[in-house]
Motif scaffolding. Structure first.
Motif, short mmCIF file in Angstrom:
data_model
loop_
_atom_site.label_atom_id
_atom_site.label_comp_id
_atom_site.label_asym_id
_atom_site.label_seq_id
_atom_site.Cartn_x
_atom_site.Cartn_y
_atom_site.Cartn_z
N ARG A 30 1.54 -9.83 2.20
CA ARG A 30 2.71 -9.81 2.55
C ARG A 30 3.13 -8.49 1.72
O ARG A 30 3.02 -8.50 0.51
N GLY A 31 4.00 -7.86 2.29
CA GLY A 31 4.73 -6.99 1.62
C GLY A 31 3.87 -5.60 1.41
O GLY A 31 4.32 -4.54 1.07
N GLU A 32 2.75 -5.32 1.86
CA GLU A 32 2.12 -4.16 1.69
C GLU A 32 1.99 -3.30 2.81
O GLU A 32 2.44 -3.66 3.83
N VAL A 33 1.77 -2.17 2.37
CA VAL A 33 1.60 -1.05 3.54
C VAL A 33 0.11 -0.90 3.77
O VAL A 33 -0.60 -0.31 2.74
N PHE A 34 -0.43 -1.53 4.85
CA PHE A 34 -1.94 -1.46 4.87
C PHE A 34 -2.11 -0.60 5.89
O PHE A 34 -1.78 -0.48 7.14
N GLY A 35 -3.38 0.39 5.73
CA GLY A 35 -3.51 1.40 6.83
C GLY A 35 -4.88 1.13 7.33
O GLY A 35 -5.73 0.42 6.93
N ILE A 36 -5.00 1.49 8.47
CA ILE A 36 -6.39 1.34 9.39
C ILE A 36 -6.56 2.74 9.76
O ILE A 36 -5.91 3.17 10.62
N ILE A 37 -7.68 3.36 9.49
CA ILE A 37 -8.20 4.85 9.70
C ILE A 37 -9.26 4.76 10.56
O ILE A 37 -10.30 3.90 10.16
N GLY A 38 -9.42 5.63 11.53
CA GLY A 38 -10.73 5.74 12.38
C GLY A 38 -10.61 6.74 13.21
O GLY A 38 -9.49 7.18 13.67
N VAL A 214 -11.31 1.35 6.62
CA VAL A 214 -11.80 2.30 7.86
C VAL A 214 -12.63 1.60 8.89
O VAL A 214 -13.59 0.98 8.65
N LEU A 215 -12.23 1.92 9.88
CA LEU A 215 -12.89 1.50 11.21
C LEU A 215 -13.94 2.47 11.71
O LEU A 215 -13.46 3.80 11.85
N ASP A 216 -15.14 2.24 12.13
CA ASP A 216 -16.16 3.23 12.58
C ASP A 216 -16.76 2.61 13.80
O ASP A 216 -17.43 1.25 13.44
N ALA A 217 -16.42 2.84 14.89
CA ALA A 217 -17.20 2.25 16.24
C ALA A 217 -17.26 0.94 16.17
O ALA A 217 -18.09 -0.01 16.26
N GLY A 218 -15.96 0.25 16.16
CA GLY A 218 -15.67 -1.08 16.29
C GLY A 218 -15.87 -1.96 14.80
O GLY A 218 -15.95 -3.22 14.83
N ARG A 219 -16.54 -1.28 13.90
CA ARG A 219 -16.88 -2.05 12.52
C ARG A 219 -16.05 -1.54 11.28
O ARG A 219 -15.56 -0.46 11.26
N VAL A 220 -15.27 -2.59 10.45
CA VAL A 220 -14.78 -2.23 9.40
C VAL A 220 -15.77 -1.64 8.21
O VAL A 220 -16.87 -2.52 7.93
N VAL A 221 -16.03 -0.67 8.01
CA VAL A 221 -17.06 -0.06 7.16
C VAL A 221 -16.73 0.32 5.62
O VAL A 221 -17.50 0.19 4.84
N GLU A 222 -15.36 0.07 5.35
CA GLU A 222 -14.82 -0.02 3.89
C GLU A 222 -13.41 -0.17 4.01
O GLU A 222 -12.66 -0.06 4.90
#
Ligand code: ADP
Ligand code: MG
Length: 334
Positions: A30-38, A214-222
């Motif tokens: 709650r309250g965080e800024v969460f990034g998803i990059i890919g 970090v998303l890579d080809a449908g997988r969270v890699v980091e």
């Protein structure tokens, strides 16, 4: 606030199930800024559609505020969706309506508010995003940054607790991107809103996010704190994103003709501005050659990253002193 429990998604394409997202386990606080990059096609939008309940996972569950929402439907689903705002790369504004009407739209749709209440709420939202003077304009009369501000005001109209941003700055120039990201960070702080932001640019992550996946080809890699991931990327895909943000090429430079061993020093917080290096050089008599470097900020934290060639009899001693000051050192292969 949001939890993926082995949530996966496959799409049916011409009769066959094609995986878009491998099982993901992930918690967004709650309250965080969460990034998803890919990269494009990595599954970022699919993840957002699982959060805003436009899609159901093929397997696994999605929780919002500890509630399993995987199979929510009817009025329940509508209420959950109203608690989630969303902004888009191409703004998705109604071109035939004014700025004020675009922002009022979800409030009218939802019902239960008088015209006066809606007008007051719209004023409040336009002031929050700095568009009070533009209330009567139409989208075509606005710049890209202003359009995205309308999108943000509209997304916040129903007082959501989660804001999802799908490549929200990808259509904007760098300066406008910076001002929209600043607005998002400001809203996150002021409203304690949980923000999930997807992007293909590490610089966007660096400016506003607390944590990143970090998303890579449908997988969270980091997954990790942005500072950790940015300064010490582990997965090759993450390394490439970081290198892009640094305007470097993906592979490490070789610096032919430079003497000594190569080290990358990562400073964070107060250490960034201390005269550590000159003190250590004076004390140990080592020599160094600065090969590349950057001093910047990760959200609110200053950091520096320098690549140095170093040599001298007391090199080990110098490295120990630098480490003792809280600076990370990695030797760069050459
Ligand atoms: P991103 O947002 O990271 O670019 P998406 O989540 O949109 O990626 O897409 C992930 C993968 O799922 C891609 O291979 C894409 O072609 C596929 N995909 C996305 N939506 C659908 C859909 N509705 N039907 C079939 N395949 C889809
Ligand atoms: Mg997408």
């Amino acid at each position: 606030m949001i939890r993926f429990a082995a949530a996966s998604k496959s799409y049916r394409v011409e009769g066959a199930l094609v995986p878009a997202l491998e099982p993901v386990d992930l918690t967004i606080e709650r309250g965080e800024v969460f990034g998803i990059i890919g990269h494009s096609g990595a599954g970022k939008s699919t993840m957002l559609r699982l959060i805003n309940l436009l899609e159901q996972p093929t397997a696994g569950q999605v929780f919002i505020e500890d509630r399993d929402v995987t199979h929510a439907e009817g009025a329940d689903l509508r209420r959950l969706r109203a608690g989630i705002g969303m902004i888009f790369q191409h703004f998705n504004l109604l071109s035939s309506r004014t700025v004020a009407d675009n922002v009022a739209f979800p409030l009218r749709l939802h019902g239960g508010m008088s015209d006066a209440e809606i007008a007051a709420r719209v004023d409040e939202l336009l002031s929050l995003v700095g568009l009070t003077a533009h209330a009567r304009k139409f989208p075509a009369q606005l710049s890209g940054g202003q359009k995205q501000r309308v999108g943000i005001a509209r997304a916040l109209a129903s007082k959501p607790s989660i804001l999802l941003c799908d490549e929200a700055t990808s259509a904007l120039d760098p300066q406008t991107t910076a001002s929209v990201l600043e607005l998002l960070a400001d809203i996150n702080r002021r409203l304690n809103l949980t923000v999930v932001l997807i992007t293909h640019e590490m610089d966007v992550i660096r400016r506003v996010c607390d944590r990143v996946a970090v998303l890579d080809a449908g997988r969270v890699v980091e997954v990790g704190d942005v500072a950790d991931v940015f300064l010490h990327p582990q997965h090759p895909t993450t390394r490439r994103f970081v290198a892009e943000a640094d305007h470097r090429e993906g592979r490490s430079p070789e610096f032919p003709g430079v003497d000594g061993r190569l080290f990358r020093l990562s400073f964070r917080g107060d250490a960034t501005y201390s005269p550590l290096l000159s003190r250590v050089v004076r004390d140990t008599g080592i020599e160094y050659n600065l090969l590349s470097g950057r001093v910047d900020r990760i959200k609110d934290t200053p950091y520096g990253q320098l690549t140095l060639a170093m040599n001298g009899e007391r090199l080990e001693d110098a490295l120990a002193q630098i480490r003792a000051a809280g600076v990370d050192i990695e030797e760069v292969a050459r």
